[in-house]
Structure formats: C-alpha cells, structure tokens
Enzyme design. Structure first.
Site, PDB file in Angstrom:
ATOM      1  N   LYS A 190     -62.489 -61.579   5.623  1.00 39.47           N
ATOM      2  CA  LYS A 190     -63.825 -60.773   5.256  1.00 39.47           C
ATOM      3  C   LYS A 190     -64.677 -60.488   6.399  1.00 39.47           C
ATOM      4  O   LYS A 190     -65.385 -59.530   6.476  1.00 39.47           O
ATOM      5  CB  LYS A 190     -64.426 -61.525   4.065  1.00 39.47           C
ATOM      6  CG  LYS A 190     -63.684 -61.287   2.891  1.00 39.47           C
ATOM      7  CD  LYS A 190     -64.594 -61.726   1.776  1.00 39.47           C
ATOM      8  CE  LYS A 190     -64.110 -61.326   0.317  1.00 39.47           C
ATOM      9  NZ  LYS A 190     -64.955 -61.680  -0.884  1.00 39.47           N
ATOM     10  N   LYS A 240     -60.026 -52.645  -6.417  1.00 42.56           N
ATOM     11  CA  LYS A 240     -61.300 -51.692  -6.577  1.00 42.56           C
ATOM     12  C   LYS A 240     -61.666 -51.063  -5.329  1.00 42.56           C
ATOM     13  O   LYS A 240     -62.330 -50.113  -5.002  1.00 42.56           O
ATOM     14  CB  LYS A 240     -62.363 -52.573  -7.225  1.00 42.56           C
ATOM     15  CG  LYS A 240     -62.973 -53.460  -5.999  1.00 42.56           C
ATOM     16  CD  LYS A 240     -64.207 -54.094  -6.697  1.00 42.56           C
ATOM     17  CE  LYS A 240     -64.448 -55.453  -5.680  1.00 42.56           C
ATOM     18  NZ  LYS A 240     -63.389 -56.467  -5.736  1.00 42.56           N
ATOM     19  N   LYS A 282     -51.693 -54.072  -3.250  1.00 43.48           N
ATOM     20  CA  LYS A 282     -52.116 -54.655  -4.276  1.00 43.48           C
ATOM     21  C   LYS A 282     -53.190 -53.702  -5.159  1.00 43.48           C
ATOM     22  O   LYS A 282     -53.895 -52.888  -4.396  1.00 43.48           O
ATOM     23  CB  LYS A 282     -53.169 -55.755  -4.032  1.00 43.48           C
ATOM     24  CG  LYS A 282     -53.509 -56.737  -5.094  1.00 43.48           C
ATOM     25  CD  LYS A 282     -54.200 -57.924  -4.554  1.00 43.48           C
ATOM     26  CE  LYS A 282     -55.809 -57.664  -4.363  1.00 43.48           C
ATOM     27  NZ  LYS A 282     -56.687 -58.233  -5.125  1.00 43.48           N
TER      28      LYS A 282
END
Ligand code: ADP
Ligand code: TRP
Length: 334
Positions: free
Chosen positions: A114, A200, A197
């Site tokens: 991240k 969103k 995957k």
C-alpha cells in the site's frame, strides 16, 4: 466460540466482497450455537489510514452496514457496529503499541504494497494499522476470525502481540485468535480478465458486478464478460487453463450454493451463448433482492444509524473487561 471480523467501509461493494467475505459472515452467524457470539464491524478507524473524504466515510459506513443487513446479517443475532463508536479499540491499540515491535511491523507485506515507493509520505496509521487490527480482535477475546488470505499475516501478528503481552506481564489477559480462511469462499476474478481479482479499484466498471447494479446491468455485464469459444467441460479439471471460463463457472456455483462439478454436470457441452443467460438468471435471483433490501434500508439512514448504535452498546459492554484487565496488567490501575 466468539467470532470477530471487520471490513473497511470503502464503498462500492461488489460480487467479490459478497461471495468472498459477507456470505461467509452470514453463514457463521447462521451456524452460531447458544452461548456463541458473532461481532461484525465497519472498520472506519482503519479507513483513516489513507486519504478520505469525511462525508464519503460517513455515508460509506451507513451504506456498507445496509449491505450487510440486506445480505443476511441479523442485528438481533450478530453484533453489528462501527469501530469508532467503541473507544476500547483505540485505547487498547495504544497499550499494544508498547508491545508490538518495529521489526514485526516492518515485515507486513500489505504495508509495503500500500505504501509503494513513497514510504516516507505514508501515514503512521497505515504503518500501525495491524496493531489496531490486533486490538480489534483481542479486546473481545475472539476465538475465530474469518479473513481473506491477505489478512492472515496480520492475524499472525495479533497472536505474536498477545503472546508477548501475556508473557511480559505474567498475565493471561489475551486469548490467541485463530484465523478462519473459508474453503467455501471463492476468489472472484474480473469479468474482463480472468487472471486479475475483481476489485473496486479496477477502473473498468464492466470488470465487476456492484451490489447496487440493476438487474439489467448485471445481465449485461455477464453477457459481455470475457469467455472463450469452447464448450463447457464435464469436470473442473477441464477448466484448468481457461481462467475466464473457470471464473464464470465458479461464480455460478457460489451464487447457487453448489459445487463447480455440480454446475458442470448440468451444463457440460454448452457454449457461453447458452451458459451466460443461465448465469445471469442465478445472479439476478440472488443479488436483485439484496439490492432491493439495501435500497429500502437506506431510505431511513437514521434507522440504520440506530442499529449500529445498538450494536456498539453491546460491543462496549463486551470490550470493557478485557481493556480493564490490560490496563491493570501494565500498571494503569490508578
Ligand atoms: P477490494 O479488493 O475491492 O479493495 P477489499 O480489499 O476491501 O476489496 O476486501 C474486502 C473483503 O472482501 C475482504 O475480506 C476480501 O478478502 C474480500 N474480497 C475482495 N475482493 C474479493 C474477490 N475478488 N474475491 C473474493 N473475495 C474478495
Ligand atoms: N484489515 C481488514 C481488511 O482490510 C479489515 C479488518 C480490520 C479486520 N480489523 C479487522 C478483519 C479485524 C478481521 C478482524 O480486510
């Protein structure tokens, strides 16, 4: 058994979240025996670790709570709340920050992913996030924590923190939580690319089915989903090198509550021209009613807020003795 799990209120819930996480929560709630507890929360404090829009955070929290209730979480049986309304999570985090080691956090792969290259400008919260997650489960003496594969490392850390705390302070304040990675939870892949995957954050809306999509949009997205020109095989092994085909059959099986082999037994020999409409029917039959319940719940946002507050009151009661025991153990008795 005490089951505890959280989900970040990031908005835009999709079929992957539903089949991979929410449906498993509902199954655990439904399998609960007398004396068991299920606590499910919106991890709004975790959402503060990256840039957020305050108005969006509040509405995402309510919308996600509505999605959970619409999917079958029953606030009378499970304890449903948002993390910010139970201050014991934050208070215990600070105590555990004294136990967690920098070296342990440095190994967390999610932080590395991240934070990316620009680590120096990542928030302290993003780095310390796994300590808050440890507090989330330890404060309730959770026995089982349903999580996706990517969260297993964080749960290992929670166990390390609990063990060190218990050892350092000669106490048995914390129970070691077990991760539960459901074998039934499929990894749902993008409708545009069977190797990525469903997420969103994919810029293409056609790559995912959102829980807010209309019946028409669901059917259209499935009709346009990437597939291949072969017919369906009669066993799962025949899907090995066909990621898009495997994804669509997996989605069908998960929605229908059956196995990939059972779906193939019914549809072997069919091409996607015939299979996709059948898949769309199953998808609309499951997701249509969830969307409608969600819309109805969101007609009265104050009532949704009241449901969360009721859950938070129960959670505060369950968290209080563990927080107090941890305070006592470290000498915060005065
Ligand atoms: P996203 O990848 O869309 O950002 P999150 O990381 O917020 O989703 O995931 C929330 C929950 O949903 C987690 O428990 C995660 O394991 C599950 N989940 C997310 N995407 C998928 C997927 N494509 N298939 C299965 N489960 C998923
Ligand atoms: N970190 C989890 C995720 O991103 C969400 C989460 C926060 C959680 N606290 C938790 C999950 C405690 C399980 C238990 O998916």
């Amino acid at each position: 058994m005490r089951v505890v799990s959280g989900i970040q209120p990031t908005g835009n819930l999709h079929l992957g979240n539903y089949l991979g996480a929410i449906k498993q929560w509902v199954a655990m709630q439904d399998a609960m025996a007398a004396g068991d507890d299920c606590l499910f929360f919106l991890a709004d404090l975790h959402a503060l670790t990256v840039a957020i829009d305050p108005r969006e955070l509040a509405s995402n929290t309510i919308e996600m709570a509505a999605a959970l209730v619409a999917s079958g979480i029953d606030p009378d049986r499970a304890i449903l709340f948002n993390q910010a309304r139970v201050p014991a999570h934050s208070e215990l985090t600070w105590i555990l920050n004294g136990t967690a080691r920098i070296g342990w956090l440095n190994r967390m792969t999610q932080f590395k992913d991240k934070a990316g290259k620009n680590r120096e400008s990542a928030s302290i919260g993003l780095y310390a996030y796994p300590v808050l997650m440890a507090a989330d489960v330890l404060v309730y003496n959770a026995s089982h924590v349903p999580v996706g594969d990517d969260q297993k490392q964080h749960l290992e850390l929670a166990r390390d923190i609990a063990t060190k705390f218990n050892t350092d302070f000669g106490s048995d304040v914390f129970v070691l939580p077990e991760p539960l990675v459901s074998k039934a939870a499929p990894r749902v892949m993008s409708l545009r690319d069977g190797t990525a995957k469903m997420s969103k954050s994919d810029p293409s809306d056609a790559s995912r089915i959102n829980l807010t999509d209309s019946d028409d949009a669901i059917a259209q997205k499935l009709k346009k989903a990437k597939s291949d020109a072969d017919v369906l095989p009669d066993t799962a092994a025949g899907l090995a090198d066909r990621p898009e085909a495997r994804n669509l059959v997996t989605i069908y099986a998960a929605l229908a509550g059956t196995s990939v082999d059972a779906v193939l037994a019914d549809h072997a020999g069919k091409g996607f021209g015939a299979f996709k409409p059948a898949l769309a029917d199953v998808a609309v039959a499951t997701l249509g009613p969830i969307r409608e319940r969600m819309t109805a719940l969101l007609d009265d946002r104050a009532a949704m807020g009241a449901i969360l507050e009721k859950g938070a009151a129960k959670a505060r009661t369950l968290a209080a003795p563990t927080l107090r025991a941890a305070q006592d153990a470290v000498g915060l008795q005065v």
